[in-house]
Write a protein that holds these residues in place. Structure first.
Motif, PDB file in Angstrom:
ATOM      1  N   ARG A 178       0.842  -1.198   0.000  1.00 32.82           N
ATOM      2  CA  ARG A 178       0.000   0.000   0.000  1.00 32.82           C
ATOM      3  C   ARG A 178       0.877   1.249   0.000  1.00 32.82           C
ATOM      4  O   ARG A 178       1.825   1.361   0.770  1.00 32.82           O
ATOM      5  CB  ARG A 178      -0.880  -0.034   1.236  1.00 32.82           C
ATOM      6  CG  ARG A 178      -2.024   0.922   1.192  1.00 32.82           C
ATOM      7  CD  ARG A 178      -3.084   0.548   2.175  1.00 32.82           C
ATOM      8  NE  ARG A 178      -2.663   0.866   3.530  1.00 32.82           N
ATOM      9  CZ  ARG A 178      -3.471   1.338   4.461  1.00 32.82           C
ATOM     10  NH1 ARG A 178      -4.741   1.510   4.204  1.00 32.82           N
ATOM     11  NH2 ARG A 178      -3.030   1.612   5.658  1.00 32.82           N
TER      12      ARG A 178
ATOM     13  N   GLY B 273      -7.132   4.759  -0.348  1.00 35.29           N
ATOM     14  CA  GLY B 273      -6.547   3.462  -0.019  1.00 35.29           C
ATOM     15  C   GLY B 273      -5.087   3.507   0.369  1.00 35.29           C
ATOM     16  O   GLY B 273      -4.429   2.464   0.444  1.00 35.29           O
ATOM     17  N   CYS B 274      -4.568   4.684   0.630  1.00 38.00           N
ATOM     18  CA  CYS B 274      -3.168   4.846   1.030  1.00 38.00           C
ATOM     19  C   CYS B 274      -3.039   4.780   2.549  1.00 38.00           C
ATOM     20  O   CYS B 274      -4.007   4.974   3.267  1.00 38.00           O
ATOM     21  CB  CYS B 274      -2.633   6.207   0.568  1.00 38.00           C
ATOM     22  SG  CYS B 274      -2.619   6.434  -1.203  1.00 38.00           S
TER      23      CYS B 274
END
Length: 163
Positions: free
Chosen positions: A2, A54-55
């Motif tokens: 990620r 989504g980080c």
């Protein structure tokens, strides 16, 4: 792996330097009292937008722990990791932003996005030459902070990493 998203505050989440009045936002959490006199300039909806990327979000600001105690609740975010800045300012001699080297070191090869209102082409070039992972160094207009156009750039870059 990620991607990290390094978040500056002043000029990125908290706009400044514009002509005319700034929008006044209500807190994401009802009855939350702003812990900073300019906090109502920060759109609390940015918290959900940042999470949707989504980080792994990381504060990359001089606000230090105030980012967690004041901004995170305003944005509806959990406590985030903080970049610990070095005491020296060796970057002033190189033309780099003083955050550039510490952020590349902190990322340790992980892909990252850095959103800030003070980055330049020198920072982008240095990151490209010294960071072994993917990186996007994105400049935000300090008068307005993060916009839909900025999010479109971030989303497109992140989507390319999944291909």
């Amino acid at each position: 792996m990620r991607a990290l998203l390094f978040l500056d505050v002043d000029g990125t989440l908290l706009p400044f330097g514009a002509v005319g009045p700034y929008p006044v936002h209500e807190p994401a959490v009802p009855l939350y009292e702003p812990g900073h006199p300019l906090l109502t300039r920060v759109d609390p909806a940015l918290g959900a937008r940042l999470r949707s990327l989504g980080c792994a979000l990381v504060w990359a600001t001089t606000w230090g722990e105030d980012a967690n105690t004041v901004l995170s609740p305003w944005l509806g975010l959990p406590r985030l990791p903080l970049v610990d800045w070095p005491d020296s300012d060796e970057a002033a001699e190189t033309g780099l932003h003083w955050k550039t080297r510490p952020l590349v070191s902190w990322a340790a090869g992980r892909p990252f996005v850095w959103v800030d209102d003070e980055v330049t082409e020198a920072d982008r070039a240095w990151v490209a030459a010294h960071h072994r992972g993917r990186a996007l160094v994105h400049r935000v207009a300090h008068q307005v902070g993060l916009t839909d156009a900025d999010f479109a750039v971030l989303e497109a870059w992140l989507a390319r990493g999944e291909e």
